[in-house]
Every structure is written in structure tokens, then in C-alpha cells.
Write an enzyme that holds these catalytic residues in place. Structure first.
Site, mmCIF file in Angstrom:
data_model
loop_
_atom_site.group_PDB
_atom_site.id
_atom_site.type_symbol
_atom_site.label_atom_id
_atom_site.label_comp_id
_atom_site.label_asym_id
_atom_site.label_seq_id
_atom_site.Cartn_x
_atom_site.Cartn_y
_atom_site.Cartn_z
ATOM 1 N N ASP A 34 33.550 28.193 41.427
ATOM 2 C CA ASP A 34 34.863 28.826 41.541
ATOM 3 C C ASP A 34 35.696 28.330 40.364
ATOM 4 O O ASP A 34 35.280 27.415 39.637
ATOM 5 C CB ASP A 34 35.511 28.414 42.887
ATOM 6 C CG ASP A 34 36.737 29.238 43.253
ATOM 7 O OD1 ASP A 34 37.085 30.173 42.495
ATOM 8 O OD2 ASP A 34 37.351 28.937 44.291
ATOM 9 N N ARG A 47 47.243 35.776 53.588
ATOM 10 C CA ARG A 47 46.855 34.856 52.510
ATOM 11 C C ARG A 47 48.046 33.938 52.290
ATOM 12 O O ARG A 47 49.141 34.386 51.953
ATOM 13 C CB ARG A 47 46.513 35.628 51.227
ATOM 14 C CG ARG A 47 46.432 34.724 50.014
ATOM 15 C CD ARG A 47 45.788 35.387 48.820
ATOM 16 N NE ARG A 47 44.362 35.529 49.027
ATOM 17 C CZ ARG A 47 43.492 35.776 48.052
ATOM 18 N NH1 ARG A 47 43.910 35.923 46.814
ATOM 19 N NH2 ARG A 47 42.215 35.890 48.308
ATOM 20 N N ARG A 85 32.849 42.255 50.024
ATOM 21 C CA ARG A 85 34.039 41.848 50.782
ATOM 22 C C ARG A 85 34.484 42.999 51.688
ATOM 23 O O ARG A 85 34.811 42.792 52.848
ATOM 24 C CB ARG A 85 35.185 41.486 49.808
ATOM 25 C CG ARG A 85 35.070 40.150 49.113
ATOM 26 C CD ARG A 85 35.282 38.976 50.042
ATOM 27 N NE ARG A 85 36.582 38.988 50.692
ATOM 28 C CZ ARG A 85 37.707 38.501 50.149
ATOM 29 N NH1 ARG A 85 37.684 37.940 48.949
ATOM 30 N NH2 ARG A 85 38.856 38.532 50.823
HETATM 31 N N1 CP Z 1 37.855 36.280 45.742
HETATM 32 C C1 CP Z 1 39.128 36.603 46.046
HETATM 33 O O1 CP Z 1 39.650 36.242 47.111
HETATM 34 O O2 CP Z 1 39.727 37.401 45.116
HETATM 35 P P1 CP Z 1 41.286 37.742 45.049
HETATM 36 O O3 CP Z 1 42.020 36.452 44.792
HETATM 37 O O4 CP Z 1 41.413 38.719 43.905
HETATM 38 O O5 CP Z 1 41.693 38.349 46.347
#
Ligand code: CP
Length: 325
Positions: free
Chosen positions: A240, A121, A308
């Protein structure tokens, strides 16, 4: 003499090994691969729900690199990898050399000699692409500024679970033209559904990304200035946060600009009666969505979050072992 050859340890990846597959964008897999993954995720979820062991990745290690905060991505990948029989290493910028300017190419070379899979990430898509270029093992995008493919995979799985095939359906995207919106457009092009997209002025989708080099066809989406118009007859309404990670300095300005883009019961009322509501979470009630919607009967956000884990288990299994049925 190569010292590795003395002790019989191969010093390079074996000749003839299949090419490493990365999952950096939704468009990295084909429609038929998604058919398999969605079917496989249902199989893996059914095993989880019946406490049936499914451990194809014993002795495999997932390295997770987080340069931004996370709840769902971390828990779903970590729990998922353990359930598959593997283990996990968790790295952040603050507690590794990644935050001390070690070149990303060097990090990729080193981490991918010890781990079997890497989930990242980070900020710019170019960063994960550079990592992948130097990685010997599959790299998975756990969110970048441009794309969030694992989330959209879970969203599509969730839609299908509740309502059947998504092909031919209409998804209304309300709010920021962000990484989620971009990924919905890639998915719509590949899986043959439509996206109605409504963003405030100045927060439109990036036209460079919404184009064929990124696997997005102009036929897959239509833009609307009015969020109500975008919701009309939609099968799924989704949104979002107004301020994605990395854009916090713009928070107050965005709150003003996005005020008319809060998903409300009025918007849901013009969608199809069977329409679902999704949000990738975390959510801010009374900002991008009214509590009556996210906590209401059309909302499937908790299934969406749980899924997920199931789709990512199918994805990790696929990237390491290929198609198994
Ligand atoms: N939706 C999502 O990616 O949640 P997080 O930011 O908590 O990982």
C-alpha cells in the site's frame, strides 16, 4: 396519543425484526458467510458481464459519508447500488452538518431513518462504531484508520478468481503496518491462510489490534525484518502507499524509512512463480512499488479494483436481504 399510530405509521422498528448486521471489521462475518458472499459476488459479476439485470434493491437507498477522499470506494458503491436497482445519497464533511459538529449519534439517528444502508469512510474506528450503535440500518466500513474490510474482501475474491482457494496460502504484506495490514490479519485468522509481514522499524502493526479481541490469532502471521524474506515462497505479494490518508505530515520522514520496502522485481522473483501482485490503489510508482511490478504480468490490480464493486454488491444485498441461494 402517539400521532404516528393515528395514521397507521409504525413509530418504531417492528417487534421481531431481525437484528441489524453491520460490517465494521472483517471479523464481523463468519467463514461460512464469506463462502456465501464470495460465491454470490461471482454470480453478481457474471450477471454484470452479460448485461443481465439484477435489481434486488429497488427503492432502497444507500447513504455514503466521506470524511476522506476516494475514487474506487465512491464509484464502486455508487455504481453498484444503482445497478442493484437502488439509489445513493453522497455526503461529505464539507457539505453537511457532519462538519459543523452535529453529534455523530444524532446524525446516525437521522440518516438511518431515511436511508436503508450507510457506508462511511472516516478516521477512528470508534467513530464508525458510535454511528453504528445509533443506526437503525446496516453500516459498512468504507475505510477507517484501523480497518478496510471491503478492500480485503475484494482482494480475496480476486485471488480466488485467478488462483483458486486462498486457504493454506501465504500472503506477503510489505510496507506500512496500517489498516490494510490489520484487515489482512483478520482475514487470515478467519479464512485459514498465513500472512508474512515486513514493515520498517517504527511502522509495525499495532500489537493491541493484532490480538484475539480483534479476531486476530498470533498463528496467522509471522513478522520479518527483511521484505525479501517475507516474500519468499509467497502466493501473493501486496503493499500500500507509504503514507496513508491522515498521516500526510509524516510523508518525507516515511519516504526515508520505507526506501527498502519498495516492491521490486527482485522481491517478486523470490515469491512463487505463480505469485500475484496486488495493491489497493492509488499507487505511487517508484515509491512503494516499481512500475515493472505493478504494470507487469503478475499484477492483477485492475481486476482487484473492479472487484470492489462486485463484492460490495453482494455485501449490500446480504446485509439487507440475507442469504438468497
Ligand atoms: N482502495 C481504495 O479504497 O481506493 P479509494 O481511496 O480511491 O476509495
Amino acid at each position: 396519543m402517539n400521532p404516528a399510530s393515528v395514521v397507521g405509521i409504525p413509530s418504531t422498528i417492528p417487534k421481531g425484526a431481525p437484528p441489524v448486521r453491520h460490517y465494521l471489521q472483517f471479523s464481523d462475518l463468519s467463514a461460512s458467510e464469506y463462502q456465501y458472499l464470495l460465491r454470490r459476488a461471482a454470480f453478481i459479476k457474471a450477471k454484470f458481464k452479460t448485461f443481465t439485470r439484477h435489481q434486488p434493491l429497488v427503492d432502497r437507498t444507500l447513504a455514503m459519508i466521506f470524511e476522506k477522499a476516494s475514487t474506487r470506494t465512491r464509484v464502486s458503491f455508487e455504481a453498484g447500488m444503482y445497478q442493484l436497482g437502488g439509489s445513493v445519497v453522497h455526503l461529505t464533511t464539507g457539505d453537511s452538518q457532519l462538519g459543523r459538529a452535529e453529534p455523530i449519534e444524532d446524525s446516525a439517528r437521522v440518516i438511518s431513518r431515511m436511508a436503508d444502508l450507510v457506508m462511511i469512510r472516516t478516521f477512528e474506528q470508534t467513530k464508525i462504531e458510535r454511528f453504528a450503535e445509533f443506526s437503525r440500518v446496516p453500516v459498512i466500513n468504507g475505510l477507517t484508520n484501523e480497518f478496510h474490510p471491503c478492500q480485503i474482501l475484494a482482494d480475496i475474491f480476486t485471488y480466488i478468481e485467478h488462483r483458486g482457494p486462498i486457504a493454506g496460502k501465504t500472503v506477503a504484506w510489505i510496507g506500512d503496518g496500517n489498516n490494510m495490514a490489520n484487515t489482512w490479519l483478520q482475514a487470515a485468522t478467519l479464512l485459514n491462510f498465513k500472512v508474512n509481514i515486513s514493515t520498517p522499524q517504527g511502522y509495525e502493526i499495532n500489537e493491541k489490534i493484532a490480538s484475539s479481541p480483534y479476531g486476530i490469532s498470533a498463528d496467522s502471521y509471522q513478522t520479518y525484518s527483511s521484505p525479501q524474506a517475507a516474500c519468499k515462497a509467497a502466493d501473493l505479494v501486496t503493499t500500500d502507499v507509504w503514507t496513508s490518508m491522515g498521516f500526510e505530515a509524516e510523508n518525507e520522514v516515511r519516504k526515508q524509512a520505507f526506501a527498502a520496502w519498495r516492491v521490486s522485481t527482485d522481491m517478486m522473483a523470490v515469491a512463487k512463480p505463480q505469485a500475484l501482485f496486488m495493491h489497493c490503489l492509488p499507487a505511487h510508482r517508484s515509491e512503494e512499488v516499481d512500475a515493472d511490478v505493478i504494470d507487469g504480468p503478475q499484477s492483477v490490480v485492475w481486476d482487484e479494483a473492479e472487484n470492489r464493486m462486485h463484492v460490495q454488491k453482494a455485501l449490500m444485498e446480504y446485509l439487507l436481504l440475507g442469504q438468497l441461494d
